[in-house]
Design an enzyme around this catalytic site. Sequence first.
Site, PDB file in Angstrom:
ATOM      1  N   SER A   1       0.788  -1.216  -0.034  1.00 26.49           N
ATOM      2  CA  SER A   1       0.303   0.583   0.046  1.00 26.49           C
ATOM      3  C   SER A   1       0.559   1.120   0.140  1.00 26.49           C
ATOM      4  O   SER A   1       2.317   0.858   0.599  1.00 26.49           O
ATOM      5  CB  SER A   1      -1.404   0.226   1.262  1.00 26.49           C
ATOM      6  OG  SER A   1      -0.089  -0.008   2.456  1.00 26.49           O
ATOM      7  N   ASP A   2       0.411   3.104  -0.386  1.00 21.09           N
ATOM      8  CA  ASP A   2       0.689   3.337  -0.397  1.00 21.09           C
ATOM      9  C   ASP A   2       0.929   3.900   1.129  1.00 21.09           C
ATOM     10  O   ASP A   2      -0.019   3.227   1.931  1.00 21.09           O
ATOM     11  CB  ASP A   2       0.488   4.561  -0.876  1.00 21.09           C
ATOM     12  CG  ASP A   2       1.370   5.865  -1.290  1.00 21.09           C
ATOM     13  OD1 ASP A   2       2.361   5.636  -1.110  1.00 21.09           O
ATOM     14  OD2 ASP A   2       0.989   6.348  -1.843  1.00 21.09           O
ATOM     15  N   TRP A   3       1.547   5.107   1.426  1.00 23.08           N
ATOM     16  CA  TRP A   3       1.860   5.444   3.587  1.00 23.08           C
ATOM     17  C   TRP A   3       0.299   5.850   3.862  1.00 23.08           C
ATOM     18  O   TRP A   3      -0.037   7.344   3.046  1.00 23.08           O
ATOM     19  CB  TRP A   3       2.472   6.059   3.435  1.00 23.08           C
ATOM     20  CG  TRP A   3       3.647   5.493   3.699  1.00 23.08           C
ATOM     21  CD1 TRP A   3       4.756   5.282   4.640  1.00 23.08           C
ATOM     22  CD2 TRP A   3       4.363   4.456   2.556  1.00 23.08           C
ATOM     23  NE1 TRP A   3       6.082   4.643   4.524  1.00 23.08           N
ATOM     24  CE2 TRP A   3       5.937   4.047   3.715  1.00 23.08           C
ATOM     25  CE3 TRP A   3       4.143   3.614   2.299  1.00 23.08           C
ATOM     26  CZ2 TRP A   3       6.541   3.181   3.346  1.00 23.08           C
ATOM     27  CZ3 TRP A   3       5.261   2.574   0.802  1.00 23.08           C
ATOM     28  CH2 TRP A   3       6.257   2.300   2.194  1.00 23.08           C
ATOM     29  N   GLN A   4      -0.799   4.755   4.753  1.00 25.48           N
ATOM     30  CA  GLN A   4      -2.230   5.226   4.589  1.00 25.48           C
ATOM     31  C   GLN A   4      -2.944   4.991   3.819  1.00 25.48           C
ATOM     32  O   GLN A   4      -4.181   6.028   3.657  1.00 25.48           O
ATOM     33  CB  GLN A   4      -2.188   6.898   5.608  1.00 25.48           C
ATOM     34  CG  GLN A   4      -1.357   7.235   6.622  1.00 25.48           C
ATOM     35  CD  GLN A   4      -1.686   7.870   7.333  1.00 25.48           C
ATOM     36  OE1 GLN A   4      -1.167   8.208   9.214  1.00 25.48           O
ATOM     37  NE2 GLN A   4      -1.671   9.796   6.782  1.00 25.48           N
ATOM     38  N   ALA A   5      -2.922   4.381   2.353  1.00 23.02           N
ATOM     39  CA  ALA A   5      -3.496   4.259   1.465  1.00 23.02           C
ATOM     40  C   ALA A   5      -4.278   2.852   2.054  1.00 23.02           C
ATOM     41  O   ALA A   5      -5.942   2.352   1.154  1.00 23.02           O
ATOM     42  CB  ALA A   5      -3.337   3.951  -0.100  1.00 23.02           C
TER      43      ALA A   5
END
Length: 876
Positions: free
Chosen positions: A292-296
């Site tokens: 995941s992207d960071w906090q995605a």
Amino acid sequence: MHFAPWVALLAVTKYAAANPFVISDNSQVEKRDLAYSEPYYPSPWMNPTAQGWEDAYAKAKEFVSQLTLAEKVNLTTGVGWQGEQCVGQVGSIPRLGFRSLCMQDSPLGIRFADYVSAFTSGQTVAASFDRDLIYRRGKAMGEENKIKGVDVLLGPVAGPIGRAPAGGRNWEGFSPDPYLTGVAMAETVKGIQDAGVVACAKHFIGNEQEHFRQVGESQGRGYNISETLSSNIDDKTMHELYLWPFVDAVRAGVGSIMCSYTQINNSYGCQNSKTLNGLLKNELGFQGFVMSDWQAQHSGAASAVAGLDMSMPGDTVFNSGFSFWGTNLTLAVLNGTVPQYRVDDMAMRIMAAYFKVGRTLDQIPINFDSWTRDTFGPIHYAANEGHQQINWHVDAQEDHGDLIREIAAKSTVLLKNDGALPLKKPKFLAVIGEDSGPSPLGPNGCADRGCNMGTLAMGWGSGTSDFPYLVTPIEALQAQALQDRTRIEAVLNNSASSTIETLVKQEGATALVFVNANSGEGFISVDGNEGDRRNLTLWGNGDELIKNVSSLCNNTIVVIHSVGPTLVSDWYDSPNVTAILWAGLPGQESGRSIVDVLYGKVNPAARTPFTWAAKREDYGADVLYEPNNGHGAPQQDFTEGIFIDYRALDRAEIDPIFEFGFGLSYTTFEYSDIKVEKINAKEYKPTTGKGTEAPTFGNYSTELEDYLFPKSSFPYIWQYIYPYVNTTSSLKDASMDPEFGKTAEEFLPPGVLESAAQNLEPAGPGLTDQPGGNPQLFDELYTVTAKITNTGDVEGDEIPQLYVSLGGKDDPPVVLRGFDRIRVEPGCTAVFSTTLTRRDVSNWDVESQNWVITSSPKTVFIGPSSRKLPLSAPLP
């Protein structure tokens, strides 16, 4: 300890029975209502016989077969923001001597580290049209990451591809042309991974603007939205444009892919089963892992079964201590919601990517810390615990400064030259513009380069690295002037109008005007530009600066450092503007590289990797700046389809200022004698058959007591994400989710738990094929050659480009399908030779869900740019 719900946000996808990615041809409202992603389950598991992955699979199986469930969960879940030294780290497996995996930005250098290089941007090196140069850049970046102890380099970038010219992160990628971006992705991936570091292709997919990419970021700026933006993309456009470069990355063996913040057809990118399970893992046969992207990440079980393999940075919100996975993923497997094989497959994909690049368990220590430059400090920064040496200040630069200088010079595009260049010991140089000089705060004075002071050598955001030094243009020009005994004076203030006028109107002055335009990632706003550019004009009143100088000096040379195209209509054709160069974002050797070109030490050959249009509206697509769906997810309808950049202008018959692929040289070339030879390839056959059954590796305990936090083994670190539970009274009590206890059948789509062999996609690879799609798509069908003659008196490189007209009424007039960079001596002739594959001359057919060669007549063109194509021939 606190553990977040794991069955929250279960909207994996919207259901539909028709083709995926459907957008109605009627009103905008209907398009938004019908923008959905077809559910695609189960999540495909690794293929032990995929070509190029066999050895990595075997090593991963040997490793993963030894893991407990908690250790597998540890490998898939980040430890939390600032939990350890890297921007992202998963948990360790000390029992087997595995220290964890370190994930680190960025695609042009190592973010948050000292003694590392600041390379040219991806967009800049794309202008070189030089495969070898792109590969060498990737390998050098990989080498530096390996020296610093990084396992996964978060790059290269094909999302954004550059749909809208004002898109904030376009410069991190390569080009709005999918073929050029695909070549650059493949060469960069090969370079990074040949150096022994896992590449991470990002952001998958349709991640084309910064506005509304995150809810919290948007609400902080006064936008009252409850969901992130949805990129609504039809099936044909998805395949022919946005997926194309990711295909090349997968074929190059990329080990990881990062899913995006944005939604795709109203399903979040990191839990979109169609894009992750369907397109990426089945149709392309991707064997690596999706992070995941960071906090995605927006869900636990839903994202797991939709194809996400690694949660980054592990916590739901930075420094919250809550996680969708960690403990909750352990519980999901124990209660049967997430099948065991899915967690096994996550771990297999992660370790296979690790072993594929030649890594062993004898890991290089992480010798830097992302959160402080102090030599000693807390290894767990957020918790301020584990004080020890955390920075060793290892110099990883090697001789990469020389390479960066070469790349930047060979990527500088000469857009106009009325005989002013190359410079030959000019009598008097008047250097004008803040962009020629240093920032008063120093090159790293603004965090993540979040400002625009002094010369622009990279954009802002997580795609940056710290400069070890920055050679400014004025420094390099002064050094050359001293050598040539040239008089040189500079005004480094764009607003000092009277001083500038007094200087440039003097007799015999050659005015060098440096201007720029900046952009970056959305968490930083610079001068009201919230990541994306507000407009396409030059910053710092640069356009007026050029007009003022050129009104007084009849030899005005303009150098543009920018993140993409700018509007030059007001001044580019002035007879007093005698030369224009685009130097992109050149990195740490900015000054020396531009001097190399200005003085002819390097004969320019680069080509613009995007179109310079006369008006912003000519591009056919733009950033969505205001929410358009009430408080819900803003809807960005990609109604232009595949017609972005030069394809849009060509279809509308709009003349650009400088067309895609354009660039001048200090010599001249002539094209002649095009020839097409047909290659007898086998008939294309769709892939048929089934894969294998889902494998599982070893048994695991189903007793909740075995997953209690082992207080006797190590201390609990505040905010750190663990795979353990904090109570053994019951599975329900161990979870904080009020919905816990429901079975998978009660809230997950059908097919999620299937473990039987699944059908292979017709457009996908077979069991023993190289990942990237049906292998016959890459059969060579034609060889095309032409002669290139240097008709000038200077040795130089030429970049012949091959374009194809696919012939259909819905096709662009031409699409790029080949290029090379060829050195030719004066008076000599070289042969440009390239091949066309089946993929190069095919269209995506929505009905058959496969690539087809249509019956429309097809023509091949060769020339120095997309609008200058003197040679043509029909494809038989």
